[in-house]
Scaffold this motif. Structure first.
Motif, short mmCIF file in Angstrom:
data_model
loop_
_atom_site.label_atom_id
_atom_site.label_comp_id
_atom_site.label_asym_id
_atom_site.label_seq_id
_atom_site.Cartn_x
_atom_site.Cartn_y
_atom_site.Cartn_z
N PRO A 127 0.77 -1.26 0.00
CA PRO A 127 0.07 -0.06 0.04
C PRO A 127 0.85 1.29 -0.02
N VAL A 128 1.81 1.35 0.88
CA VAL A 128 2.66 2.49 1.06
C VAL A 128 3.32 2.83 -0.44
N TYR A 129 4.05 1.62 -0.92
CA TYR A 129 4.76 1.80 -2.09
C TYR A 129 3.82 2.40 -3.24
N ARG A 130 2.87 1.73 -3.53
CA ARG A 130 1.63 2.10 -4.32
C ARG A 130 1.34 3.62 -4.19
N LEU A 131 1.00 4.11 -2.95
CA LEU A 131 0.72 5.33 -2.61
C LEU A 131 1.65 6.56 -3.22
N VAL A 132 2.78 5.94 -2.77
CA VAL A 132 4.10 6.97 -2.87
C VAL A 132 4.10 7.09 -4.65
N ASN A 133 4.03 5.95 -5.47
CA ASN A 133 4.04 6.06 -6.71
C ASN A 133 2.94 6.93 -7.35
N VAL A 134 1.55 6.84 -6.64
CA VAL A 134 0.54 7.62 -7.11
C VAL A 134 0.76 8.86 -7.04
N LEU A 135 1.36 9.38 -5.84
CA LEU A 135 1.77 10.76 -5.39
C LEU A 135 2.77 11.18 -6.35
N GLY A 136 3.75 10.48 -6.86
CA GLY A 136 4.60 10.99 -7.69
C GLY A 136 5.92 11.45 -6.93
N ILE A 137 6.27 10.76 -5.73
CA ILE A 137 7.06 11.39 -5.08
C ILE A 137 8.17 10.08 -4.71
N TYR A 138 8.11 9.06 -5.20
CA TYR A 138 8.91 7.92 -5.28
C TYR A 138 10.21 8.45 -5.74
N ASN A 139 11.29 7.92 -5.08
CA ASN A 139 12.76 8.26 -5.30
C ASN A 139 13.03 9.73 -4.94
N THR A 140 12.38 10.19 -4.11
CA THR A 140 12.66 11.56 -3.38
C THR A 140 12.62 11.66 -2.17
N PRO A 141 13.21 12.63 -1.43
CA PRO A 141 13.37 12.61 0.44
C PRO A 141 11.79 12.89 0.69
N LEU A 142 10.97 13.35 -0.31
CA LEU A 142 9.43 13.51 0.30
C LEU A 142 8.88 12.24 0.83
N ALA A 143 9.33 11.23 -0.11
CA ALA A 143 8.81 9.80 0.17
C ALA A 143 9.02 9.35 1.60
N LEU A 144 10.42 9.46 1.85
CA LEU A 144 10.81 9.08 3.29
C LEU A 144 10.13 10.01 4.39
N VAL A 220 13.87 5.09 -1.91
CA VAL A 220 15.01 6.07 -2.53
C VAL A 220 16.25 5.21 -2.89
N ILE A 221 16.48 5.41 -4.24
CA ILE A 221 17.35 4.88 -4.78
C ILE A 221 18.37 5.65 -5.68
N ASN A 222 17.95 6.77 -5.56
CA ASN A 222 19.13 7.84 -6.18
C ASN A 222 20.18 8.06 -5.09
N PRO A 223 21.39 7.71 -5.61
CA PRO A 223 22.67 7.81 -4.79
C PRO A 223 22.86 9.14 -4.17
N PRO A 229 21.59 5.13 6.76
CA PRO A 229 21.54 3.49 6.86
C PRO A 229 21.76 2.89 5.56
N ALA A 230 21.54 3.81 4.41
CA ALA A 230 21.77 3.00 3.19
C ALA A 230 23.20 3.05 2.87
N LEU A 231 23.97 3.91 3.65
CA LEU A 231 25.62 3.66 3.64
C LEU A 231 26.06 2.33 3.58
N LEU A 232 25.40 1.54 4.70
CA LEU A 232 25.92 0.24 5.14
C LEU A 232 25.84 -0.65 3.92
N ALA A 233 24.97 -0.78 2.84
CA ALA A 233 24.81 -1.30 1.79
C ALA A 233 25.85 -1.20 0.78
#
Length: 279
Positions: A127-144, A220-223, A229-233
């Protein structure tokens, strides 16, 4: 606390001190283990809580020079600070209404807010993934920011609501007699008095969001916009794991929450003690 300790027998004091010592050891052990491992060139060759045979700072050097950890810090601070501010404002207002006013459906709303504590993040993935995409904020700080603002509601609500509930009603009644409106009572009287509880909830929320990895790695996948936390990956590949760099990054990441808690510990003590409300 001192008076309570004086009222205990010698054996009771010994038991309490042993329990506190055990708690400190359990809490400090993983941090000390990670710190010592970060100083070893190859932690897997010399594992465990042991001193490094040869000091190695390669992991720390890579974190600050090659991976530019300060950029990740800024991304995390930006996202977490804004989301905590939005979340605490909303929860403070709702907590005040539920703690100080009577209305139909109050118990149902309280139960719904508390129920969010038992909903795992994995159950909300689609639900959250779909809602974020519908709102057009995926892969942006606004999503988090959107997700973090709605996370940890139950715990923050529990702390702030309980603090509002113990404030004497005489303060509100006196303000109403002076002609103050509900918004004025909330912003100018209740909010400053409940500051320790609100700050406690804000700090806990900040620490939880700072360390959050699940949503940070998914939304968020934009480097350039990745959080801490993503630094650990960055230290793990399909074929190898750089444990020296990984442990070094963990040490760097956990320092801000530890320092934040250290400097704000007085607010935790005051909030847990019920505050210093004088009638």
């Amino acid at each position: 606390m001192k008076d309570q300790m004086n009222g205990l027998t010698k054996s009771g004091k010994i038991i309490i001190y042993l329990y506190m010592l055990f708690t400190c050891l359990v809490s400090v052990f993983p941090i000390l283990w990670i710190f010592l491992s970060s100083l070893k060139a190859d932690p897997m060759k010399n594992p465990g809580l042991s001193l490094p045979t040869e000091l190695s700072f390669d992991g720390y050097i890579k974190v600050f020079t090659e991976l530019h950890v300060l950029d990740y810090f800024w991304n995390s601070f930006k996202v977490v600070s804004i989301s905590v501010f939005i979340s605490i404002i909303m929860i403070s207002m709702s907590s005040y209404v539920i703690a100080r006013m009577e209305f139909r459906g109050k118990k149902l709303i309280t139960m719904m807010l508390y129920s969010t504590l038992f909903i795992p993040a994995t159950a909300m993935t689609f639900p959250v993934y779909r809602l974020v995409n519908v709102l057009g904020i995926y892969n942006t700080p606004l999503a988090l920011m959107f997700v973090y603002s709605c996370s940890g509601i139950a715990m923050s609500f529990f702390i702030i609501r309980n603090y509002f509930a113990i404030i004497p009603k005489d303060l509100e009644e006196a303000a109403e007699i002076d002609g103050a409106s509900y918004p004025q009572i909330f912003w100018k009287i209740m909010l400053p008095i409940a500051r320790p509880g609100i700050l406690t909830a804000a700090i806990l929320s900040f620490i939880n969001n700072w360390n959050e990895f699940y949503w940070a790695s998914m939304l968020v996948i934009n480097p350039k916009e990745l959080t801490v936390p993503a630094l650990l990956a960055q230290f793990t590949t399909d074929f190898n794991t750089n444990y020296n760099g990984l442990f070094s990054a963990i040490v760097v990441i956990i320092l801000p929450p530890i320092l934040l808690f250290t400097f704000a510990s007085k607010y935790f003590i005051e909030a847990l003690g019920g505050g210093a409300v004088k009638g």
